[in-house]
Enzyme design. Structure first.
Site, PDB file in Angstrom:
ATOM      1  CG  HIS A  48      42.991  19.762  62.862  1.00  0.00           C
ATOM      2  ND1 HIS A  48      41.958  20.518  62.823  1.00  0.00           N
ATOM      3  CD2 HIS A  48      44.043  21.124  63.118  1.00  0.00           C
ATOM      4  CE1 HIS A  48      41.786  21.515  63.222  1.00  0.00           C
ATOM      5  NE2 HIS A  48      43.052  21.985  63.491  1.00  0.00           N
ATOM      6  CD  GLN A 151      49.454  25.522  66.481  1.00  0.00           C
ATOM      7  OE1 GLN A 151      48.980  24.400  66.664  1.00  0.00           O
ATOM      8  NE2 GLN A 151      48.892  26.432  65.631  1.00  0.00           N
ATOM      9  CD  GLU A 153      46.065  27.566  66.822  1.00  0.00           C
ATOM     10  OE1 GLU A 153      46.078  27.385  65.604  1.00  0.00           O
ATOM     11  OE2 GLU A 153      45.885  26.480  67.634  1.00  0.00           O
ATOM     12  CG  ASP A 179      42.786  27.596  64.190  1.00  0.00           C
ATOM     13  OD1 ASP A 179      41.478  27.512  63.848  1.00  0.00           O
ATOM     14  OD2 ASP A 179      43.289  26.564  64.381  1.00  0.00           O
TER      15      ASP A 179
HETATM   16  C1  3PY Z   1      46.592  27.039  62.098  1.00  0.00           C
HETATM   17  O1  3PY Z   1      46.892  27.831  60.808  1.00  0.00           O
HETATM   18  O2  3PY Z   1      45.566  27.228  62.657  1.00  0.00           O
HETATM   19  C2  3PY Z   1      47.355  25.959  62.356  1.00  0.00           C
HETATM   20  O3  3PY Z   1      47.135  25.549  63.410  1.00  0.00           O
HETATM   21  C3  3PY Z   1      48.452  25.524  61.206  1.00  0.00           C
HETATM   22  O4  3PY Z   1      49.082  24.548  61.786  1.00  0.00           O
HETATM   23 MG    MG Z   2      45.102  26.006  64.081  1.00  0.00          MG
END
Ligand code: 3PY
Ligand code: MG
Length: 256
Positions: A48, A151, A153, A179
């Site tokens: 980001h 991740q 997410e 996310d």
């Molecule tokens: C999210 O919360 O989507 C992230 O990637 C946080 O780091």
């Molecule tokens: Mg994220």
């Protein structure tokens, strides 16, 4: 996991909580400040932020100066991006949006040298001390010490969680609450019972699989709550969030 040079692996091995914060600026001083403040790692974001390898290498250098582990969040699950982050000297990587075991295996292949993976070798990169580290030893050390996080997410990742947890070379899963809440149709509703229940189930299934869980936490209160729920790697706020909160508080205190 024992006997690694990586402070994150050492702390987890000792059963301790690991604390870090995101770096969203391109400012090495922010990394040094977080290191001197006592954080264990910085999570240098390129997903980001506009930061490229040129900025990342200097942020990694700052982490080494301050004795804090530099982990880089790459922009996407792309072997070229993972290679770049590791070749400039990141001690760990975080890969966003990993939704299947096959995608998690692709991360491992990109991050580990053979025989475990197929990370491209150049013995003269910064991570190999520009060739001053004997290649055979460097390769073994890199495979042992690099910390791999992916991740979880998106709902698809939650649906495939048990298979993802089965990828043993992944050192931790990292829950991205923002996310994940969006993917559940509950953007930003972190107190919603459905969201909380999903996160708690992710944590308990990972704990049963003996896979450490990392979480992005907004502040210390939020971090304590997730620590008590079983999260062992806390990524709390970011350099920009810390500055924003301190600036806001200072003016509130001043103006009453
Ligand atoms: C999210 O919360 O989507 C992230 O990637 C946080 O780091
Ligand atoms: Mg994220």
């Amino acid at each position: 996991m024992g006997l690694s040079d990586n402070k994150i692996k050492q702390l987890l091995y000792q059963g301790r909580t690991v604390k870090g914060s995101f770096i969203f600026t391109r400012e090495p001083a922010c990394v040094e400040i977080l290191g001197y403040a006592g954080f264990d790692f910085v999570l240098i974001d390129t997903e980001h932020t506009p930061n490229t390898s040129t900025e990342v290498v200097n942020l990694v250098r700052a982490a080494e100066v301050a004795g804090i582990e530099p982990v880089v969040r790459v922009r996407a699950n792309d072997p070229a991006l993972i290679l770049q982050a590791l070749d400039v000297g990141a001690k760990g990587i975080l890969v966003p949006r990993v939704n299947t075991a096959a995608e998690a295996q692709a991360v491992v292949r990109a991050a580990k040298y053979g025989p475990t993976g197929e990370r491209g070798i150049a013995g003269i990169v910064r991570a190999a001390k520009y060739g001053f580290a004997p290649t055979e030893k460097y390769v073994v050390n890199a495979n042992k010490n690099i910390f791999i996080m992916i991740q979880v997410e998106e709902v698809e990742a939650v649906d495939n969680l048990d298979e993802i947890l089965g990828v043993t070379e992944v050192d931790a899963i990292f829950i991205g609450p923002v996310d994940l809440s969006q993917s559940m149709g509950l953007t930003g509703q972190f107190d919603h019972p459905e969201f909380r229940g999903t996160v708690e189930r992710i944590i308990s299934r990972a704990t049963m699989a003996k896979k450490p869980v990392a979480m992005f936490c907004l502040n210390s209160e939020n971090a304590k709550m997730w620590e008590n729920t079983g999260v062992s790697i806390l990524t709390i706020a970011s350099d920009t969030m810390l500055l924003a909160a301190a600036a806001k508080k200072l003016l509130q205190d001043l103006d009453g």
